[in-house]
Motif scaffolding. Structure first.
Motif, mmCIF file in Angstrom:
data_model
loop_
_atom_site.group_PDB
_atom_site.id
_atom_site.type_symbol
_atom_site.label_atom_id
_atom_site.label_comp_id
_atom_site.label_asym_id
_atom_site.label_seq_id
_atom_site.Cartn_x
_atom_site.Cartn_y
_atom_site.Cartn_z
ATOM 1 N N THR A 1 0.856 -1.190 0.000
ATOM 2 C CA THR A 1 0.000 0.000 0.000
ATOM 3 C C THR A 1 0.889 1.237 0.000
ATOM 4 N N SER A 2 0.373 2.318 -0.526
ATOM 5 C CA SER A 2 1.176 3.511 -0.787
ATOM 6 C C SER A 2 1.104 4.505 0.365
ATOM 7 N N ALA A 3 2.269 4.786 0.973
ATOM 8 C CA ALA A 3 2.318 5.828 1.994
ATOM 9 C C ALA A 3 2.006 7.193 1.398
ATOM 10 N N THR A 4 2.419 7.430 0.166
ATOM 11 C CA THR A 4 2.109 8.704 -0.494
ATOM 12 C C THR A 4 0.604 8.903 -0.598
ATOM 13 N N ASP A 5 -0.124 7.838 -0.947
ATOM 14 C CA ASP A 5 -1.585 7.924 -0.977
ATOM 15 C C ASP A 5 -2.149 8.200 0.413
ATOM 16 N N THR A 6 -1.527 7.608 1.439
ATOM 17 C CA THR A 6 -1.998 7.827 2.813
ATOM 18 C C THR A 6 -1.861 9.285 3.210
ATOM 19 N N TRP A 7 -0.692 9.885 2.917
ATOM 20 C CA TRP A 7 -0.503 11.287 3.293
ATOM 21 C C TRP A 7 -1.479 12.186 2.520
ATOM 22 N N ALA A 8 -1.723 11.877 1.256
ATOM 23 C CA ALA A 8 -2.682 12.661 0.475
ATOM 24 C C ALA A 8 -4.088 12.535 1.065
ATOM 25 N N LEU B 1 -4.822 11.946 4.212
ATOM 26 C CA LEU B 1 -4.864 12.700 5.456
ATOM 27 C C LEU B 1 -5.022 14.198 5.193
ATOM 28 N N ARG B 2 -4.345 14.696 4.174
ATOM 29 C CA ARG B 2 -4.485 16.119 3.859
ATOM 30 C C ARG B 2 -5.919 16.455 3.461
ATOM 31 N N ARG B 3 -6.540 15.568 2.682
ATOM 32 C CA ARG B 3 -7.930 15.809 2.291
ATOM 33 C C ARG B 3 -8.862 15.689 3.495
ATOM 34 N N ALA B 4 -8.591 14.722 4.377
ATOM 35 C CA ALA B 4 -9.413 14.567 5.579
ATOM 36 C C ALA B 4 -9.286 15.774 6.493
ATOM 37 N N GLU B 5 -8.073 16.300 6.597
ATOM 38 C CA GLU B 5 -7.861 17.492 7.416
ATOM 39 C C GLU B 5 -8.648 18.673 6.860
ATOM 40 N N ALA B 6 -8.643 18.822 5.545
ATOM 41 C CA ALA B 6 -9.401 19.905 4.913
ATOM 42 C C ALA B 6 -10.901 19.739 5.134
ATOM 43 N N ALA B 7 -11.333 18.486 5.356
ATOM 44 C CA ALA B 7 -12.750 18.211 5.594
ATOM 45 C C ALA B 7 -13.136 18.349 7.062
ATOM 46 N N GLY B 8 -12.169 18.685 7.923
ATOM 47 C CA GLY B 8 -12.487 18.922 9.332
ATOM 48 C C GLY B 8 -12.041 17.850 10.286
ATOM 49 N N PRO C 1 15.055 5.027 20.932
ATOM 50 C CA PRO C 1 14.314 6.270 21.093
ATOM 51 C C PRO C 1 13.722 6.718 19.769
ATOM 52 N N LEU C 2 12.540 7.292 19.840
ATOM 53 C CA LEU C 2 11.863 7.725 18.629
ATOM 54 C C LEU C 2 12.324 9.116 18.239
ATOM 55 N N ASP C 3 12.420 9.328 16.970
ATOM 56 C CA ASP C 3 12.765 10.630 16.441
ATOM 57 C C ASP C 3 11.491 11.486 16.418
ATOM 58 N N ALA C 4 11.519 12.622 17.106
ATOM 59 C CA ALA C 4 10.332 13.473 17.146
ATOM 60 C C ALA C 4 9.916 13.924 15.768
ATOM 61 N N ALA C 5 10.827 13.950 14.819
ATOM 62 C CA ALA C 5 10.475 14.380 13.460
ATOM 63 C C ALA C 5 9.477 13.425 12.802
ATOM 64 N N LEU C 6 9.328 12.199 13.338
ATOM 65 C CA LEU C 6 8.338 11.283 12.798
ATOM 66 C C LEU C 6 6.925 11.842 12.943
ATOM 67 N N PHE C 7 6.704 12.629 13.965
ATOM 68 C CA PHE C 7 5.350 12.994 14.319
ATOM 69 C C PHE C 7 4.949 14.340 13.719
ATOM 70 N N THR C 8 5.143 14.473 12.439
ATOM 71 C CA THR C 8 4.672 15.662 11.747
ATOM 72 C C THR C 8 3.166 15.599 11.620
ATOM 73 N N PRO C 9 2.459 16.746 11.559
ATOM 74 C CA PRO C 9 1.010 16.694 11.442
ATOM 75 C C PRO C 9 0.554 15.839 10.252
ATOM 76 N N VAL C 10 1.102 16.090 9.078
ATOM 77 C CA VAL C 10 0.891 15.230 7.907
ATOM 78 C C VAL C 10 2.178 15.273 7.088
ATOM 79 N N PRO C 11 2.827 14.130 6.851
ATOM 80 C CA PRO C 11 4.026 14.153 6.010
ATOM 81 C C PRO C 11 3.730 14.754 4.654
ATOM 82 N N ARG C 12 4.669 15.540 4.170
ATOM 83 C CA ARG C 12 4.487 16.205 2.858
ATOM 84 C C ARG C 12 5.367 15.549 1.808
#
Length: 242
Positions: A162-169, A171-178, A231-242
């Motif tokens: 499955t495509s992570a790029t599709d997942t981030w796209a 999420l961006r659309r879901a965020e725009a929907a509220g 330890p986890l890299d905090a950079a993993l937790f971006t609001p939505v990967p671009r």
């Protein structure tokens, strides 16, 4: 496998250890499947076994001590194009949960096809949100029904199924929907989530607890404590990967 009750009627909800009633909330797990198959899940269902490891971690997490943990059962193994067979199964499981335990707040925790079904069924009244593991989010998936829900997606960019790029796209659309969204770029695991599995398990449990209000949200400025995988890299937790 799909499970009939004593009358022979299909039951979509399986709660192996209903530890108590009433509960404070519920997490329902949805395993993966295939794009196309009208066959029922097999007795040796590897996608289901994979999700049992997540259920075990949830059951051992003290934050989920008052939370019912159950599984959605499918009548058929595949999504099957416009039929979207796992979606009515998920809705039926949610209705059975409400009949059994009342109007509990619910989080749907799904992998791959199960994540797609969880996202589709997240408009049910008591669903607070979805934790989507390596989700199948093809272009054009509906998102408007996710307004005021939380969607947390974990995906390895190297996933070959499955495509992570599709997942981030998505999420961006879901965020725009509220929707309230967060994408977690996983450092390994690919699609089966076997490599660094403890990291996947720990973050999934952390995310379900967060959506149910049992844990504070992760912050990009504060790395999460060790989950047995470094330890986890905090950079993993971006609001939505671009």
């Amino acid at each position: 496998m799909s499970e009939p009750d004593r009358s022979g009627t299909f039951r979509a909800l399986h709660v192996p250890e209903p530890r108590f009633l009433p509960a404070a909330g519920a997490v329902l797990l949805l395993h993966g499947g295939r794009a196309d198959s009208l066959a029922p899940p097999s007795a040796l269902n590897l996608p289901d076994l994979r999700m049992r490891a997540f259920a075990r971690v949830l059951g051992e997490d003290p934050r989920h001590a008052d939370i019912l943990i159950g599984y959605v059962r499918y009548r058929m193994r595949g999504w099957n194009a416009e039929r979207a067979d796992p979606v009515p199964d998920t809705r039926r499981a949610l209705a059975e949960l409400a009949d059994m335990a009342g109007p509990l707040p619910v989080v749907l925790l799904g992998h791959s096809m199960g994540a797609r079904a969880a996202l589709r069924a997240a408009d049910a009244p008591h669903v607070r949100g979805v934790v989507a593991l390596a989700p199948w989010c093809p272009p054009g998936e509906p998102v408007t029904h996710l307004s005021h829900r939380t969607v947390i997606a974990l995906h390895d960019p190297a996933d070959p199924i499955t495509s992570a790029t599709d997942t981030w796209a998505y999420l961006r659309r879901a965020e725009a929907a509220g929707a309230r969204v967060r994408g977690v770029r996983m450092p390994g695991g690919r699609h089966a989530m076997i490599r660094r599995s403890r990291l996947w398990h720990g973050l999934a449990a952390r995310s379900t607890a967060e959506i149910l209000g049992l844990a504070s949200p992760l912050r990009t400025s504060t790395p999460e404590p060790r989950w047995g995988a470094g330890p986890l890299d905090a950079a993993l937790f971006t609001p939505v990967p671009r």
